[in-house]
Design a protein around this motif. Structure first.
Motif, short mmCIF file in Angstrom:
data_model
loop_
_atom_site.label_atom_id
_atom_site.label_comp_id
_atom_site.label_asym_id
_atom_site.label_seq_id
_atom_site.Cartn_x
_atom_site.Cartn_y
_atom_site.Cartn_z
N PRO A 105 18.13 2.28 14.87
CA PRO A 105 17.57 3.17 15.91
C PRO A 105 16.86 4.39 15.36
O PRO A 105 16.06 5.00 16.08
CB PRO A 105 18.81 3.56 16.72
N ARG A 106 17.16 4.80 14.11
CA ARG A 106 16.55 6.01 13.56
C ARG A 106 15.53 5.72 12.46
O ARG A 106 15.03 6.65 11.82
CB ARG A 106 17.63 6.95 13.02
N LEU A 107 15.21 4.47 12.26
CA LEU A 107 14.30 4.10 11.18
C LEU A 107 12.91 4.67 11.42
O LEU A 107 12.37 4.61 12.53
CB LEU A 107 14.22 2.58 11.08
N LYS A 108 12.34 5.26 10.37
CA LYS A 108 11.00 5.86 10.45
C LYS A 108 10.03 5.25 9.45
O LYS A 108 8.82 5.34 9.64
CB LYS A 108 11.09 7.37 10.24
N ILE A 109 10.55 4.68 8.37
CA ILE A 109 9.70 3.99 7.40
C ILE A 109 10.29 2.61 7.16
O ILE A 109 11.44 2.48 6.71
CB ILE A 109 9.60 4.77 6.07
N PHE A 110 9.51 1.58 7.50
CA PHE A 110 9.94 0.19 7.37
C PHE A 110 8.90 -0.53 6.53
O PHE A 110 7.80 -0.83 6.99
CB PHE A 110 10.07 -0.45 8.75
N ASP A 111 9.25 -0.82 5.26
CA ASP A 111 8.30 -1.41 4.32
C ASP A 111 8.92 -2.66 3.69
O ASP A 111 9.84 -2.57 2.88
CB ASP A 111 7.95 -0.39 3.23
N VAL A 112 8.41 -3.83 4.11
CA VAL A 112 8.86 -5.10 3.53
C VAL A 112 7.68 -5.86 2.94
O VAL A 112 7.69 -7.09 2.86
CB VAL A 112 9.59 -5.96 4.58
N SER A 113 6.65 -5.15 2.56
CA SER A 113 5.42 -5.77 2.07
C SER A 113 5.63 -6.47 0.73
O SER A 113 6.60 -6.19 0.00
CB SER A 113 4.33 -4.70 1.92
N ASN A 114 4.71 -7.38 0.41
CA ASN A 114 4.72 -8.10 -0.87
C ASN A 114 6.02 -8.85 -1.12
O ASN A 114 6.67 -8.71 -2.14
CB ASN A 114 4.43 -7.14 -2.04
N ASN A 115 6.39 -9.65 -0.13
CA ASN A 115 7.52 -10.55 -0.25
C ASN A 115 7.08 -11.93 0.24
O ASN A 115 5.88 -12.23 0.30
CB ASN A 115 8.71 -10.02 0.55
N ASN A 116 8.04 -12.76 0.60
CA ASN A 116 7.73 -14.11 1.08
C ASN A 116 8.30 -14.35 2.48
O ASN A 116 8.70 -15.48 2.81
CB ASN A 116 8.29 -15.16 0.11
N PHE A 117 8.34 -13.31 3.29
CA PHE A 117 8.82 -13.47 4.66
C PHE A 117 7.87 -14.36 5.46
O PHE A 117 6.66 -14.35 5.24
CB PHE A 117 8.97 -12.11 5.33
N SER A 118 8.43 -15.10 6.42
CA SER A 118 7.64 -16.00 7.23
C SER A 118 8.08 -15.91 8.69
O SER A 118 8.93 -15.09 9.04
CB SER A 118 7.80 -17.45 6.71
N GLY A 119 7.49 -16.77 9.53
CA GLY A 119 7.84 -16.75 10.94
C GLY A 119 7.12 -15.64 11.69
O GLY A 119 6.21 -14.99 11.16
#
Length: 325
Positions: free
Chosen positions: A81-95
Motif C-alpha cells: 500500500p505504500r510502495l512508491k518505486i516499483f522496478d522489475v525491469s530487465n528480467n524474464n517476467f511474462s503474462g
C-alpha cells in the motif's frame, strides 16, 4: 541496514553484487523494511509475492536479475500500500501486467501540488535515501531523495496483453516505462489524468490505435517514446507534444502529422497543384481528352471516305459546307 540518523527507517541495499539462487523468504520477517534494493544480481526466482506482508515497504527494486513467471497477487488484502518505486525491469517476467498490484499502490495516488525540481530533495522532516533508477532513458543514482518520487518500470520483460486502466489513477506518478515487451491494445484515455508524469516510454510493443488527445494535458511530460508500435492516425498537437521530435514516433508507418513529414491530407497526394489550377480555369485534362477522342473519330471517318471510296468531290463539298457554316 538502518540509517544511523533514521533508526526507524530500515533499508536493505544489496544491488550490484553476484547474488544468485532463490530469494530467502526470511525477508518477509523484516516488517519495518522501507527499501529493498536487489538490482544487478543473478537471483533466479519467481516474483516474491510473500513480500506483500511488508506493509511499510516504499521501494522495491528487482531490476536486472533472472526473475521469471507471472506476477500475481496472493492473499494480502492490501498488498504494497505504500510502495512508491516499483522496478522489475530487465528480467524474464511474462503474462499480463500486474494490475492486481498496481490498483493497490495507494502510495502513488496522492498528489503533491508543489511540483518543482526541489520536490525530490531531502529535509530533516522527511524520509530520505538513495536509489539508482532509469530516468528519461538514462541510468542515474538519486541521492538524498524522499519518496514523494514515484515510478514504475516494467521494461525489458515478456509482458503481454493490454495496459491496465488503473494506472491512470496513480496521480503522483513521475515516470512510467513499459517498453520492450509484447503489450497489445491501445493507450488508455485515463493516462490523461497523470498530470505529474515527466516521462512515458511505451516503445517496442504491439500497441495500436490512435494516440489519445488527452495526453496533451500532461504539462510536465518531458520525454515521450512511442516508437516501434502500430499506432495510426493524427499525432495530437498542443502542449508538450509540440516539443517532441520524429524519434518519439519512429516505426509507426500509419501515423501522420507534425513532426513527421507525412501529411494527413490525402488530397495533396492525388495530383500536382498546377493541374487543379487548369481545371478551375475550365481547360483541364478532362476537356483535352474529350477533344482528342472526338478529333480522332472524325479523322477516321474522313479517311475512310477519302481512301476507300475515292469520292474526292464529297470531301470538297464537305469542307466547303464547314467553311460556309
Amino acid at each position: 541496514m538502518p540509517r544511523p540518523d533514521k533508526p526507524n527507517w530500515p533499508t536493505m541495499h544489496l544491488s550490484g553484487n553476484q547474488l544468485d539462487g532463490l530469494l530467502p523468504r526470511s525477508l518477509a520477517h523484516c516488517t519495518n523494511l522501507k527499501v529493498l534494493d536487489l538490482a544487478g544480481n543473478n537471483i533466479e526466482d519467481t516474483f516474491p509475492h510473500w513480500l506483500e506482508s511488508l506493509q511499510e515497504l516504499q521501494v522495491l527494486s528487482l531490476r536486472s536479475n533472472k526473475f521469471h513467471g507471472v506476477i500475481t497477487c496472493f492473499g494480502a488484502k492490501h498488498p504494497f500500500p505504500r510502495l512508491k518505486i516499483f522496478d522489475v525491469s530487465n528480467n524474464n517476467f511474462s503474462g499480463p501486467l500486474p494490475a492486481s498490484y498496481i490498483k493497490n499502490f495507494q502510495g502513488m495516488v496522492s498528489v503533491n501540488d508543489n511540483h518543482t525540481g526541489f520536490k525530490y530533495k531531502c529535509n530533516q522532516n522527511l524520509y530520505c535515501d538513495s536509489v539508482e533508477l532509469v530516468m528519461k532513458g538514462c541510468s542515474r543514482e538519486l541521492v538524498n531523495i524522499f519518496f514523494a518520487f514515484t515510478t514504475i518500470d516494467l521494461s525489458n520483460n515478456m509482458f503481454e496483453g493490454g495496459i491496465p486502466i488503473v494506472i491512470g489513477e496513480l496521480h503522483s506518478l513521475i515516470g512510467l516505462n513499459l517498453s520492450h515487451n509484447a503489450i497489445t491494445g491501445v493507450i488508455p484515455g485515463s493516462f490523461g489524468n497523470l498530470k505529474n508524469l515527466e516521462w512515458l516510454d511505451l516503445s517496442w510493443n504491439r500497441l495500436k490505435g490512435e494516440i489519445p488527445v488527452a495526453l496533451i494535458n500532461l504539462n510536465f511530460l518531458a520525454v515521450l517514446n512511442l516508437s516501434q508500435n502500430q499506432f495510426e492516425g493524427i499525432i495530437p498537437t498542443g502542449g508538450q507534444f509540440n516539443t517532441f521530435g520524429n524519434d518519439s514516433y519512429a516505426g509507426n508507418p500509419m501515423l501522420c502529422g507534425f513532426p513527421l513529414s507525412k501529411s494527413c491530407n490525402k488530397s495533396e497526394d492525388r495530383l500536382p497543384h498546377s493541374t487543379f489550377q487548369h481545371e478551375e480555369s475550365g481547360f483541364g485534362w478532362k476537356a483535352v481528352a474529350v477533344g482528342y477522342a472526338c478529333g480522332f473519330l472524325f479523322g477516321m471517318l474522313l479517311g475512310y471516305n477519302v481512301f476507300m471510296t475515292g469520292k474526292l468531290q464529297w470531301l470538297a463539298s464537305l469542307v466547303e459546307g464547314v467553311f460556309n457554316e
